[in-house]
Design a protein around this motif. Structure first.
Motif, PDB file in Angstrom:
ATOM      1  N   ASN A 178      71.277  34.190  39.277  1.00 58.24           N
ATOM      2  CA  ASN A 178      72.445  33.911  40.108  1.00 58.24           C
ATOM      3  C   ASN A 178      71.962  33.397  41.463  1.00 58.24           C
ATOM      4  OD1 ASN A 178      72.095  36.239  41.995  1.00 58.24           O
ATOM      5  ND2 ASN A 178      72.490  37.440  40.132  1.00 58.24           N
ATOM      6  N   PRO A 179      72.852  33.015  42.369  1.00 59.80           N
ATOM      7  CA  PRO A 179      72.414  32.446  43.649  1.00 59.80           C
ATOM      8  C   PRO A 179      71.562  33.379  44.507  1.00 59.80           C
ATOM      9  CG  PRO A 179      74.705  31.900  43.245  1.00 59.80           C
ATOM     10  CD  PRO A 179      74.314  32.891  42.195  1.00 59.80           C
ATOM     11  N   TYR A 180      71.491  34.669  44.144  1.00 53.68           N
ATOM     12  CA  TYR A 180      70.749  35.627  44.950  1.00 53.68           C
ATOM     13  C   TYR A 180      69.531  36.215  44.225  1.00 53.68           C
ATOM     14  CZ  TYR A 180      74.935  35.364  47.785  1.00 53.68           C
ATOM     15  OH  TYR A 180      75.978  34.902  48.550  1.00 53.68           O
ATOM     16  N   TRP A 181      69.380  35.849  42.966  1.00 49.74           N
ATOM     17  CA  TRP A 181      68.291  36.433  42.159  1.00 49.74           C
ATOM     18  C   TRP A 181      67.815  35.405  41.150  1.00 49.74           C
ATOM     19  CZ3 TRP A 181      67.796  37.995  36.902  1.00 49.74           C
ATOM     20  CH2 TRP A 181      66.736  38.874  36.647  1.00 49.74           C
ATOM     21  N   PRO A 202      61.443  26.016  47.293  1.00 51.41           N
ATOM     22  CA  PRO A 202      62.626  25.195  47.028  1.00 51.41           C
ATOM     23  C   PRO A 202      62.339  23.717  47.271  1.00 51.41           C
ATOM     24  CG  PRO A 202      62.829  26.223  49.167  1.00 51.41           C
ATOM     25  CD  PRO A 202      61.549  26.751  48.575  1.00 51.41           C
ATOM     26  N   ALA A 203      63.345  22.894  47.062  1.00 55.96           N
ATOM     27  CA  ALA A 203      63.190  21.439  47.169  1.00 55.96           C
ATOM     28  C   ALA A 203      62.715  21.017  48.552  1.00 55.96           C
ATOM     29  CB  ALA A 203      64.518  20.761  46.848  1.00 55.96           C
ATOM     30  N   GLY A 204      61.770  20.079  48.564  1.00 52.77           N
ATOM     31  CA  GLY A 204      61.362  19.417  49.787  1.00 52.77           C
ATOM     32  C   GLY A 204      60.571  20.237  50.775  1.00 52.77           C
ATOM     33  N   LYS A 228      67.543  26.024  46.849  1.00 52.03           N
ATOM     34  CA  LYS A 228      67.925  25.126  45.758  1.00 52.03           C
ATOM     35  C   LYS A 228      66.720  24.344  45.232  1.00 52.03           C
ATOM     36  CE  LYS A 228      72.680  24.503  47.391  1.00 52.03           C
ATOM     37  NZ  LYS A 228      73.263  25.299  46.303  1.00 52.03           N
ATOM     38  N   GLY A 229      66.842  23.943  43.954  1.00 53.22           N
ATOM     39  CA  GLY A 229      65.802  23.157  43.320  1.00 53.22           C
ATOM     40  C   GLY A 229      65.911  21.687  43.655  1.00 53.22           C
ATOM     41  N   PRO A 230      64.939  20.919  43.142  1.00 54.00           N
ATOM     42  CA  PRO A 230      63.936  21.360  42.164  1.00 54.00           C
ATOM     43  C   PRO A 230      62.924  22.338  42.755  1.00 54.00           C
ATOM     44  CG  PRO A 230      63.500  19.106  42.869  1.00 54.00           C
ATOM     45  CD  PRO A 230      64.829  19.474  43.445  1.00 54.00           C
ATOM     46  N   PHE A 231      62.504  23.289  41.906  1.00 51.31           N
ATOM     47  CA  PHE A 231      61.600  24.341  42.332  1.00 51.31           C
ATOM     48  C   PHE A 231      60.156  24.001  41.957  1.00 51.31           C
ATOM     49  CE2 PHE A 231      65.529  26.964  41.501  1.00 51.31           C
ATOM     50  CZ  PHE A 231      65.863  27.077  42.849  1.00 51.31           C
ATOM     51  N   SER A 232      59.256  24.300  42.875  1.00 50.27           N
ATOM     52  CA  SER A 232      57.818  24.186  42.624  1.00 50.27           C
ATOM     53  C   SER A 232      57.217  25.587  42.584  1.00 50.27           C
ATOM     54  CB  SER A 232      57.135  23.362  43.720  1.00 50.27           C
ATOM     55  OG  SER A 232      57.645  22.040  43.757  1.00 50.27           O
ATOM     56  N   PHE A 233      56.073  25.711  41.902  1.00 53.77           N
ATOM     57  CA  PHE A 233      55.430  27.013  41.757  1.00 53.77           C
ATOM     58  C   PHE A 233      53.945  26.905  42.098  1.00 53.77           C
ATOM     59  CE2 PHE A 233      59.128  27.088  39.087  1.00 53.77           C
ATOM     60  CZ  PHE A 233      59.643  28.368  39.222  1.00 53.77           C
ATOM     61  N   ARG A 234      53.459  27.915  42.798  1.00 51.08           N
ATOM     62  CA  ARG A 234      52.019  28.047  43.027  1.00 51.08           C
ATOM     63  C   ARG A 234      51.542  29.251  42.233  1.00 51.08           C
ATOM     64  NH1 ARG A 234      50.398  27.472  49.012  1.00 51.08           N
ATOM     65  NH2 ARG A 234      51.359  29.545  49.240  1.00 51.08           N
ATOM     66  N   LEU A 235      50.680  28.982  41.274  1.00 56.03           N
ATOM     67  CA  LEU A 235      50.216  30.004  40.339  1.00 56.03           C
ATOM     68  C   LEU A 235      48.761  30.340  40.627  1.00 56.03           C
ATOM     69  CD1 LEU A 235      51.570  28.291  37.076  1.00 56.03           C
ATOM     70  CD2 LEU A 235      52.817  29.833  38.605  1.00 56.03           C
ATOM     71  N   THR A 236      48.461  31.629  40.650  1.00 52.17           N
ATOM     72  CA  THR A 236      47.076  32.077  40.808  1.00 52.17           C
ATOM     73  C   THR A 236      46.711  32.900  39.583  1.00 52.17           C
ATOM     74  OG1 THR A 236      47.310  32.168  43.214  1.00 52.17           O
ATOM     75  CG2 THR A 236      45.440  33.333  42.255  1.00 52.17           C
ATOM     76  N   ALA A 248      58.864  21.707  38.948  1.00 47.75           N
ATOM     77  CA  ALA A 248      58.807  22.100  37.541  1.00 47.75           C
ATOM     78  C   ALA A 248      60.178  22.420  36.970  1.00 47.75           C
ATOM     79  CB  ALA A 248      57.881  23.309  37.390  1.00 47.75           C
ATOM     80  N   ILE A 249      61.091  22.881  37.825  1.00 50.99           N
ATOM     81  CA  ILE A 249      62.448  23.204  37.379  1.00 50.99           C
ATOM     82  C   ILE A 249      63.430  22.345  38.175  1.00 50.99           C
ATOM     83  CG2 ILE A 249      64.222  25.003  37.314  1.00 50.99           C
ATOM     84  CD1 ILE A 249      62.038  27.025  36.789  1.00 50.99           C
TER      85      ILE A 249
END
Length: 265
Positions: A178-181, A202-204, A228-236, A248-249
């Motif tokens: 949802n918008p909060y989770w 989040p975007a940008g 808001k997306g598109p969402f990017s992720f940093r994975l370790t 990615a999303i």
């Protein structure tokens, strides 16, 4: 007096050695253990669950029936506590083989940890509860049924890098976001397979926000409607390799949908 001082000194040294022993062992992580380095084979107990030619489950890692399809392709296993690691072992890959004749081929098969084997599975140090498909894959030609009919067999295992070919890391969005989770399940990581930390932006922006690993391969973040997306992720990964999956999303994502990135370890 000299005798008493010598005794006191000896006791002091003994206490220091004992303290050092417990400190070293309490600080050691499963990833420091030789069994979890990429090396030789160790021994374990192997069993199987589900249908004889089934795919097992991705339940305890959050991947559900995804284990039936490529790139998992039913080649999965549930691990006991020392393998599942309270979910931190989700996504790790192992070669497993058995040598019992005439049933076993002695050739290793590669499986991914996608589930937990609790309870009696912890009566031994290491226990792999394989899918029926993966267990049968250890057999000599024509012996899969007979091998499964044994119920259990001693196996050898070793940790290996995961390699899903051309498949890129995927993000499966929870159906109740949802918008909060925001909640996502992360799949198909090459290399060590397991993740130490995940951050979302989040975007940008490059403002990555830490996510929390609530169970298995499920990561969540408290957000707000402006996130808001598109969402990017940093994975370790658990070997501290860092990878960024940009956009990615998409912004108009669908809850429950899986989105593939363009990167992998």
């Amino acid at each position: 007096m000299a005798f008493n001082l010598q005794n006191i000194f000896s006791i002091f040294i003994s206490v220091c050695l004992i303290s050092s022993f417990f400190a070293n062992h309490s600080l050691a992580s499963p990833y420091d253990d030789e069994l979890f380095a990429y090396g030789g084979f160790a021994t374990a107990l192997g069993t199987w669950y589900g249908d004889p030619n089934g795919a097992g489950s991705g339940g305890a890692c959050g991947w559900a029936d995804d284990v039936k399809s490529p790139p998992f392709s039913a080649m999965i296993a549930a691990g006991n506590a020392r393998i599942f690691l309270q979910g931190k072992g989700c996504g790790e890959c192992y070669q497993i083989k058995c040598n019992r004749q005439p049933y076993c081929s002695g050739k290793p098969v590669t499986v991914t940890i996608t589930d937990e084997c609790p309870g009696a599975c912890n009566n031994v140090d290491y226990h792999f509860d394989l899918s029926g498909t993966a267990f049968g894959a250890m057999a000599n030609p024509g012996q899969a049924y007979n091998l499964r009919n044994l119920g259990q067999v001693d196996v050898q295992f070793r940790r290996v890098p995961c390699n899903y070919g051309r498949t890129r890391i995927a993000f499966k969005i929870d159906g109740s976001v949802n918008p909060y989770w925001f909640s996502v399940k992360i799949e198909y990581a090459d290399g060590v397979g397991a993740l130490r930390s995940v951050e979302i932006a989040p975007a940008g922006t490059q403002n990555f926000v830490p996510m929390t690993n609530i169970w298995g391969a499920v990561w969540v973040a408290n957000v707000n409607p402006s996130f808001k997306g598109p969402f990017s992720f940093r994975l370790t990964s658990t070997d501290n390799t860092v990878l960024v999956a940009r956009n990615a999303i998409p912004s108009r994502f669908v809850p429950g949908q899986t989105y593939f990135s363009h990167v992998n370890f």
